[in-house]
Write an enzyme that holds these catalytic residues in place. Structure first.
Site, PDB file in Angstrom:
ATOM      1  CG  ASN A   1      12.087 -23.654  -2.808  1.00  0.00           C
ATOM      2  OD1 ASN A   1      12.281 -24.860  -2.823  1.00  0.00           O
ATOM      3  ND2 ASN A   1      12.951 -22.797  -2.282  1.00  0.00           N
TER       4      ASN A   1
ATOM      5  CB  ILE B   1      10.953 -31.702   0.335  1.00  0.00           C
ATOM      6  CG1 ILE B   1      10.099 -32.973   0.409  1.00  0.00           C
ATOM      7  CG2 ILE B   1      10.845 -31.051  -1.054  1.00  0.00           C
ATOM      8  CD1 ILE B   1       8.610 -32.758   0.204  1.00  0.00           C
ATOM      9  N   PRO B   2      14.488 -30.859   0.059  1.00  0.00           N
ATOM     10  CG  PRO B   2      16.301 -31.498  -1.255  1.00  0.00           C
ATOM     11  CD  PRO B   2      14.927 -31.922  -0.837  1.00  0.00           C
ATOM     12  CB  CYS B   3      12.923 -25.833  -0.031  1.00  0.00           C
ATOM     13  SG  CYS B   3      12.641 -25.871   1.743  1.00  0.00           S
ATOM     14  CG  HIS B   4      18.464 -26.860   2.582  1.00  0.00           C
ATOM     15  ND1 HIS B   4      17.625 -27.953   2.752  1.00  0.00           N
ATOM     16  CD2 HIS B   4      19.710 -27.359   2.441  1.00  0.00           C
ATOM     17  CE1 HIS B   4      18.346 -29.057   2.729  1.00  0.00           C
ATOM     18  NE2 HIS B   4      19.619 -28.725   2.537  1.00  0.00           N
TER      19      HIS B   4
END
Length: 159
Positions: free
Chosen positions: A116, A125-128
């Site tokens: 991540n 790419i929503p790593c948050h």
């Protein structure tokens, strides 16, 4: 090719190679990532579309990105990043949940966290959207303040 846009979380550098987005970088920018940048090209169609979609996202008008993506990473990282894209707008998942979705045990959450953290295309790419097992915010390459702002933006857009 690359360009820079302003955003509510600071300047973002958008990087394109061979017709796909390969990176979104937070300021301050580092040129030691090893990623090829090429020349600045503010008028490149893929970069312009990425900028348009990011602006719509930040304005609360876009909940799902539709861009050609080519993040460079290992097979495991690619699997994690693919799973991150399944965490919907305004939702969160834990590192352990992502591991289980990949057919692993919760014990693999650390490996998921490392993958991540190496995501070269944050926001899209929503790593948050990945949080700690106890519901707290944990590390984010762009800093926890940015992570919180992105999560707040998505929650506010839902209501």
């Amino acid at each position: 090719m690359w360009t820079v846009i302003d955003s509510p979380i600071g300047e973002l550098r958008l990087v394109e190679q061979a017709g796909s987005i390969t990176a979104i970088e937070f300021s301050p920018f580092r040129d030691t990532t090893g990623r090829p940048l090429g020349d600045r090209a503010d008028d490149h169609p893929v970069l312009q579309e990425c900028a348009r979609q990011l602006r719509a996202y930040f304005a609360g008008q876009l909940t799902e990105f539709d861009l050609p993506l080519a993040p460079a990473g290992s097979d495991f990282q690619q699997r994690v990043w693919s799973e991150l894209r399944r965490v919907g707008f305004g939702r969160t998942a834990t590192y352990g949940e992502i591991a289980v979705r990949l057919g692993m045990t919760f014990a693999a959450s650390r490996a998921v966290g490392l993958a991540n953290g190496r995501n070269p295309i944050p926001i899209v790419i929503p790593c948050h959207r990945v949080i700690g097992a106890n519901g707290t915010l944990t590390g984010y390459a762009g800093g926890l303040d940015r992570k919180q702002l992105l999560l707040d933006l998505e929650t506010d857009a839902l209501f």
